[in-house]
Write an enzyme that holds these catalytic residues in place. Structure first.
Site, mmCIF file in Angstrom:
data_model
loop_
_atom_site.group_PDB
_atom_site.id
_atom_site.type_symbol
_atom_site.label_atom_id
_atom_site.label_comp_id
_atom_site.label_asym_id
_atom_site.label_seq_id
_atom_site.Cartn_x
_atom_site.Cartn_y
_atom_site.Cartn_z
ATOM 1 N N LYS A 49 0.832 -1.205 0.000
ATOM 2 C CA LYS A 49 0.000 0.000 0.000
ATOM 3 C C LYS A 49 0.866 1.254 0.000
ATOM 4 O O LYS A 49 2.004 1.250 0.477
ATOM 5 C CB LYS A 49 -0.890 0.018 1.244
ATOM 6 C CG LYS A 49 -1.851 -1.138 1.354
ATOM 7 C CD LYS A 49 -2.779 -0.954 2.546
ATOM 8 C CE LYS A 49 -2.029 -0.940 3.863
ATOM 9 N NZ LYS A 49 -2.932 -0.794 5.029
ATOM 10 N N TYR A 273 11.681 29.937 12.336
ATOM 11 C CA TYR A 273 10.366 30.562 12.432
ATOM 12 C C TYR A 273 9.900 30.644 13.883
ATOM 13 O O TYR A 273 10.128 29.727 14.687
ATOM 14 C CB TYR A 273 9.337 29.760 11.627
ATOM 15 C CG TYR A 273 9.476 29.912 10.126
ATOM 16 C CD1 TYR A 273 9.194 31.121 9.501
ATOM 17 C CD2 TYR A 273 9.872 28.840 9.333
ATOM 18 C CE1 TYR A 273 9.310 31.258 8.124
ATOM 19 C CE2 TYR A 273 9.984 28.969 7.958
ATOM 20 C CZ TYR A 273 9.708 30.183 7.363
ATOM 21 O OH TYR A 273 9.831 30.304 6.000
#
Length: 385
Positions: A49, A273
């Site tokens: 998957k 940041y």
């Protein structure tokens, strides 16, 4: 990006990469063989998957086919179509949408029946194409996500047997938590459904419930009357202590990047940041060429570390989309732009694992693998046979 040549020299490829994931196919083969021996005589269906959990479906599938995988499991149609050329049975474990039915039946995939309406639609499409489609009944025995509720399973399955052009040959379910007491009840429930059907002359020869965690620790799920297992995470490395102890599985992945710049910054300087980190003393700070777009979890900001020259270097400041800053004061020698940085992997007895990242992010290791960005170059190597 992918480099699918597993024979190409590792360094010649990685020298052209900014961020790269090394997938060791030799370790993958060894993991598969350990799993196969642990569950024999049950068959092993390899779960691919989400692009083989982000590692690259085709190179991984080719390796597992050559190692003796009995077939492949995927979640949806597009994943199945990619594997058609490999000549192995392919089972779509999830539910089908109406627009997927034509291609799913046309390509002879093994399909899951999740309710009466789905069975009708697969039958109608099989009749239209003039083919017989192999189907397995997906039973919701406790997951609460998808499938025929266990309480109504016998009645629904009997009703489905009136439909034409379907080869009803399997029944399966899924564990929400194999380490929970519910798991033994789920096993009993599936086997009881199967036994009740056999009393009425309905035989479903294929029966499976075991996922990777069950292969590690649930012996009742990897023995007769179960006929196969579905293994995904285990193939790519053991991400829990039980797997390491019981099967000796190893991680197939090493994630690397490079130093972009090294600077001397003064005490009091803030980094990143939102200025979440302030230097308490003069420090050497290296900026490396990977960020959260490449798969480094934001949760590692001011918590995680990387490996440079065999030493752990702490991440300082908030991780950016494309860059991460690390404190390299602990390194005795100067480092330079272009030097390798290990994000996941080991060097000189220093190790950072997928499981460690998952713990810092408060998630599952599979989430870490699937989050590695698509601009990260996948490189296939063999450090061992």
């Amino acid at each position: 990006m992918e480099n699918v040549s597993n024979k190409q020299d590792e360094k010649s490829v990685s020298n052209t990469s900014r961020v790269w994931l090394e997938v060791d196919l030799g370790v993958l083969e060894n993991n598969f063989e350990r799993i196969r021996k642990a569950v024999q005589p049950l068959k092993v269906m390899a779960v691919l998957k989400a692009n083989a959990y982000g590692l690259g479906a085709m190179p991984v599938a080719e390796c597992l086919r050559n190692s003796g995988a009995d077939g492949f499991c995927v979640a949806e149609l597009r994943e199945a179509l990619q594997l058609c050329s490999l000549g192995k049975p392919i089972q779509i474990l999830g539910g089908l949408l109406d627009f997927e039915l034509e291609e799913a039946v046309k390509n002879h995939f093994i399909l899951g029946i999740t309710d009466w309406q789905t069975a009708q639609k697969i039958s109608d499409e099989s009749v239209r194409q003039g083919v017989v489609t192999e189907v397995h009944f997906k039973i919701d025995s406790g997951m609460g996500r998808l499938g025929i509720p266990a309480d109504s399973a016998v009645a629904t399955i009997k009703r489905c047997f009136s439909l034409p052009n379907l080869n009803f040959c399997g029944i399966y379910s899924h564990f929400p938590d194999v380490y929970d007491e519910l798991s033994s009840a789920q096993i009993s429930r599936i086997l009881q459904i199967r036994n009740d059907l056999e009393k009425d002359g309905i035989y479903l020869g294929k029966c499976h419930i075991a996922n990777s965690d069950a292969v590690n620790s649930c012996r009742f799920a990897v023995a007769a009357p179960f006929t196969q297992v579905r293994t995904g995470c285990n193939l790519y490395g053991s991400f829990n202590p039980i797997g390491e102890t019981e099967l000796g599985l190893k991680s197939v992945v090493t994630l690397k990047t490079r130093v972009v710049q090294v600077r001397e910054l003064p005490a009091g300087h803030t980094i990143g940041y939102n200025r979440t980190y302030r230097l308490t003393e003069n420090a050497r700070i290296a900026t490396i060429a990977a960020g959260y777009a490449d798969g480094i979890p934001l949760a590692l900001s001011n918590k995680g570390a990387v490996i440079i020259r065999g030493q752990r270097c702490p991440i300082v400041g908030r991780i950016s989309m494309d860059y991460t800053t690390v404190d390299v004061n602990g390194l005795k020698e100067d480092i330079h732009p272009g030097e390798e940085v290990i994000l996941i992997g080991e060097d000189k007895q220093c190790q950072i694992t997928v499981a460690q990242w998952a713990e810092l992010k408060n998630t599952h290791p599979c989430d870490i693998l699937c989050s590695i960005g698509n601009r990260v170059n996948r490189i296939y190597i063999r450090r061992q046979n």
